[in-house]
Write an enzyme that holds these catalytic residues in place. Structure first.
Site, mmCIF file in Angstrom:
data_model
loop_
_atom_site.group_PDB
_atom_site.id
_atom_site.type_symbol
_atom_site.label_atom_id
_atom_site.label_comp_id
_atom_site.label_asym_id
_atom_site.label_seq_id
_atom_site.Cartn_x
_atom_site.Cartn_y
_atom_site.Cartn_z
ATOM 1 N N HIS A 143 0.819 -1.227 0.000
ATOM 2 C CA HIS A 143 0.000 0.000 0.000
ATOM 3 C C HIS A 143 0.848 1.270 0.000
ATOM 4 O O HIS A 143 0.330 2.353 -0.229
ATOM 5 C CB HIS A 143 -0.937 0.000 1.212
ATOM 6 C CG HIS A 143 -2.048 -1.002 1.085
ATOM 7 N ND1 HIS A 143 -3.331 -0.653 0.750
ATOM 8 C CD2 HIS A 143 -2.059 -2.349 1.213
ATOM 9 C CE1 HIS A 143 -4.087 -1.746 0.697
ATOM 10 N NE2 HIS A 143 -3.337 -2.788 0.978
ATOM 11 N N ASP A 182 3.728 9.194 -0.757
ATOM 12 C CA ASP A 182 2.488 8.502 -0.396
ATOM 13 C C ASP A 182 2.229 7.402 -1.420
ATOM 14 O O ASP A 182 2.411 7.623 -2.618
ATOM 15 C CB ASP A 182 1.314 9.496 -0.428
ATOM 16 C CG ASP A 182 0.311 9.232 0.684
ATOM 17 O OD1 ASP A 182 0.143 8.061 1.049
ATOM 18 O OD2 ASP A 182 -0.281 10.207 1.181
HETATM 19 P P1 ADQ Z 1 -2.828 6.050 4.846
HETATM 20 O O1 ADQ Z 1 -1.425 6.459 5.025
HETATM 21 O O2 ADQ Z 1 -3.609 5.884 6.079
HETATM 22 O O3 ADQ Z 1 -2.977 4.723 3.968
HETATM 23 P P2 ADQ Z 1 -4.717 7.494 3.007
HETATM 24 O O4 ADQ Z 1 -4.689 6.815 1.701
HETATM 25 O O5 ADQ Z 1 -4.843 8.960 2.882
HETATM 26 O O6 ADQ Z 1 -3.460 7.237 3.911
HETATM 27 O O7 ADQ Z 1 -5.963 6.953 3.802
HETATM 28 C C1 ADQ Z 1 -6.366 7.538 4.971
HETATM 29 C C2 ADQ Z 1 -7.813 7.147 5.266
HETATM 30 O O8 ADQ Z 1 -8.094 7.494 6.605
HETATM 31 C C3 ADQ Z 1 -8.780 7.900 4.366
HETATM 32 O O9 ADQ Z 1 -9.843 7.056 4.050
HETATM 33 C C4 ADQ Z 1 -9.250 9.044 5.263
HETATM 34 O O10 ADQ Z 1 -10.564 9.469 5.035
HETATM 35 C C5 ADQ Z 1 -9.139 8.434 6.637
HETATM 36 N N1 ADQ Z 1 -8.815 9.503 7.599
HETATM 37 C C6 ADQ Z 1 -7.695 10.213 7.679
HETATM 38 N N2 ADQ Z 1 -7.794 11.128 8.668
HETATM 39 C C7 ADQ Z 1 -9.007 10.978 9.203
HETATM 40 C C8 ADQ Z 1 -9.715 11.624 10.244
HETATM 41 N N3 ADQ Z 1 -9.212 12.629 10.948
HETATM 42 N N4 ADQ Z 1 -10.939 11.190 10.532
HETATM 43 C C9 ADQ Z 1 -11.482 10.184 9.832
HETATM 44 N N5 ADQ Z 1 -10.882 9.540 8.842
HETATM 45 C C10 ADQ Z 1 -9.657 9.927 8.532
HETATM 46 C C11 ADQ Z 1 -2.068 3.807 3.335
HETATM 47 C C12 ADQ Z 1 -1.030 4.445 2.388
HETATM 48 C C13 ADQ Z 1 -1.745 5.283 1.331
HETATM 49 C C14 ADQ Z 1 -2.756 4.419 0.573
HETATM 50 C C15 ADQ Z 1 -3.670 3.687 1.551
HETATM 51 C C16 ADQ Z 1 -4.568 2.681 0.831
HETATM 52 O O11 ADQ Z 1 -0.117 5.242 3.117
HETATM 53 O O12 ADQ Z 1 -0.814 5.842 0.421
HETATM 54 O O13 ADQ Z 1 -3.544 5.245 -0.260
HETATM 55 O O14 ADQ Z 1 -2.909 2.972 2.514
HETATM 56 O O15 ADQ Z 1 -3.838 1.822 0.025
#
Ligand code: ADQ
Length: 447
Positions: A153, A357
């Site tokens: 991921h 990311d």
């Molecule tokens: P993450 O590093 O966690 O995931 P991201 O892809 O942005 O990063 O996903 C975060 C998730 O958490 C999103 O669905 C977002 O809505 C939720 N989230 C973040 N902050 C929040 C908050 N304050 N309240 C509620 N929800 C919140 C890892 C990798 C990424 C990759 C994903 C999926 O680092 O690059 O996209 O996995 O493969």
């Protein structure tokens, strides 16, 4: 039909679990009578080496506990103090300790031993993410010959950063035991093949087929998506009372991230500071809502990033605030998905500016949540995997505050025609390449 067995670091244990990966795997798991295995989140003194089964989902779920020692070395140690920084290009933050590596290997070996009694000959096994890279090798040692896939991921590092790992060659040997290695972006496939060429052994006879450390496997990019339909529905239904209110009727920019040094939050704040310094007419006219719940707080680098962002937000607010307006509102809590969807929809600008990311799902959620008749503008870092497929966003270099401040100004002033044109192209991609499409695509290739 082959049964799907998915393995991830954490098992979604609440009743009716939701969330991207659950939505992605739900159909494949339910239709095949599948099984999802993962850590319960519970640490106990001497946990039994057996799986505990849980009801309440449309598929089977089985969890295991970890000892404190295993959790510290495998999860906080090797996964989050070695692999996470290295794979996000931060070799300077790696903490090498042989105890971490031992724990990391040991946990995969334990999971493999717990899995074997529950496996059937024709199961397809799909292992998720950087915490479990050695699991296929551990299963193979126990005689498992099933098809096993892996999906990373997070980004894959370039050769120089990969060389900073304590065991780069072993990393490629672990990866070679999979039948399909999935990455988020083409950039990662390139880094992977270049790093393998420099640090291990790789031949590429054709297309996606590779011989890695003497074993034939395949690798490719499978960009992950979101539950687009679900998110669009949540955003449309968002309640008026959950919206942000502003005394000065200012435009709103939103950032939503886990509080992590890879997400570029201080750089974003500095760009906003520069915007306000150079555009006094924007005083009381624009604000930034940053939602960033802390994670992994026992790792030192995460305490540092928390201090840095809090300090910076305080300084910027002190410098620019008026009695009726605070430029940055900084929330350290997770927000329920339906509220988040409404805030995305309200925001005129979505700021997704990580330094590195894998994909970044917030970029896709922001697009899905917009009102198509009056959409906001996405500002997206070129270092998010999402940038490979979302080029109608305003693409920025998150290390350059001038570039980001320019993009913020452009986004705030963008005409509604241009906003609609950009948004409709972005939305089409988010809807077509959703999370179900991602899982389907990957599993077809694995099959
Ligand atoms: P993450 O590093 O966690 O995931 P991201 O892809 O942005 O990063 O996903 C975060 C998730 O958490 C999103 O669905 C977002 O809505 C939720 N989230 C973040 N902050 C929040 C908050 N304050 N309240 C509620 N929800 C919140 C890892 C990798 C990424 C990759 C994903 C999926 O680092 O690059 O996209 O996995 O493969």
């Amino acid at each position: 039909m082959h049964r799907l067995v998915a393995v991830s670091n954490r098992l979604p244990l609440c009743d009716n679990p939701s969330g991207g990966l659950v939505v992605a795997l739900q159909d494949a798991l339910s239709n095949s009578g599948g099984l999802w295995i993962g850590f319960s989140g519970e640490q106990s003194e001497d946990p039994a080496e057996t799986l505990t089964f849980h009801d309440g989902a449309r598929f089977q779920r089985a969890s295991f506990d970890l000892s404190e020692e295993d959790f510290d070395s495998y999860y906080l140690g090797y996964s989050n103090s070695v692999l996470w920084p290295a794979f996000h290009g931060r070799a300077d933050l790696i903490e090498i300790d042989p105890v971490f590596l031992d724990g990391y290997r040991r946990v995969s070996e334990k999971i493999a031993r717990m899995m074997v009694p529950h496996l059937k000959e024709d199961d397809r096994i799909w292992i998720q993410d950087y915490q479990l890279i050695p699991l296929a090798a551990a299963l193979r040692k126990l005689g498992v010959t099933n098809r096993i896939g892996f999906f990373l991921h997070i980004p894959f590092p370039d050769p120089a950063t990969c060389a900073a790992l304590p065991n780069p060659k072993e990393m490629f040997e672990w990866l070679s035991q999979y039948d399909l290695i999935g990455f988020q972006a083409q950039r990662d496939v390139r880094n992977f093949t270049e790093s393998a060429a420099q640090l291990a052994e790789i031949e590429m006879p054709g297309d996606d087929v590779i011989r890695l450390c003497q074993r034939e496997t395949r690798a490719g990019a499978f960009p992950i998506g979101i539950d687009a339909a679900g998110f669009m529905g949540d955003a449309r239904k968002a309640r008026e009372e959950d919206r942000m209110r502003s005394l000065t009727n200012s435009k709103m920019m939103i950032g939503v991230d886990r509080l992590d040094y890879s997400k570029g939050i201080p750089q974003r704040f500095r760009a906003f500071q520069l915007l306000l310094e150079n555009n006094p007419d924007l005083t009381e006219k624009v604000m930034l809502l940053q939602i960033a719940p802390p994670t992994r707080e026992s790792v030192e680098a995460y305490q540092d990033i928390r201090e840095e962002t809090e300090h910076l937000a305080g300084r910027i607010n002190g410098q620019f605030a008026t009695v009726n307006w605070t430029p940055i509102r900084f929330i350290h809590r997770p927000i329920p998905r339906h509220e988040l969807a409404g805030l995305y929809r309200q925001a005129n600008v979505g700021l997704v500016t990580p330094l590195a990311d894998g994909m970044n799902l917030v970029a896709k959620e922001y697009v899905a949540a917009q009102d198509v008749a009056n959409p906001g503008v996405l500002i997206l870092s070129r270092f998010a995997g999402a940038a490979e497929t979302m080029d109608e966003a305003l693409i920025v270099n998150p290390h350059d505050p001038w570039d980001m401040a320019d993009a913020m100004k452009r986004a705030i002033n963008m005409t509604s025609n241009e906003r609609r044109r950009r948004h409709s192209a972005l939305l089409q991609n988010v809807v077509e390449s959703d999370v179900a499409w991602w899982a389907d695509n990957y599993l077809k290739k694995l099959g």
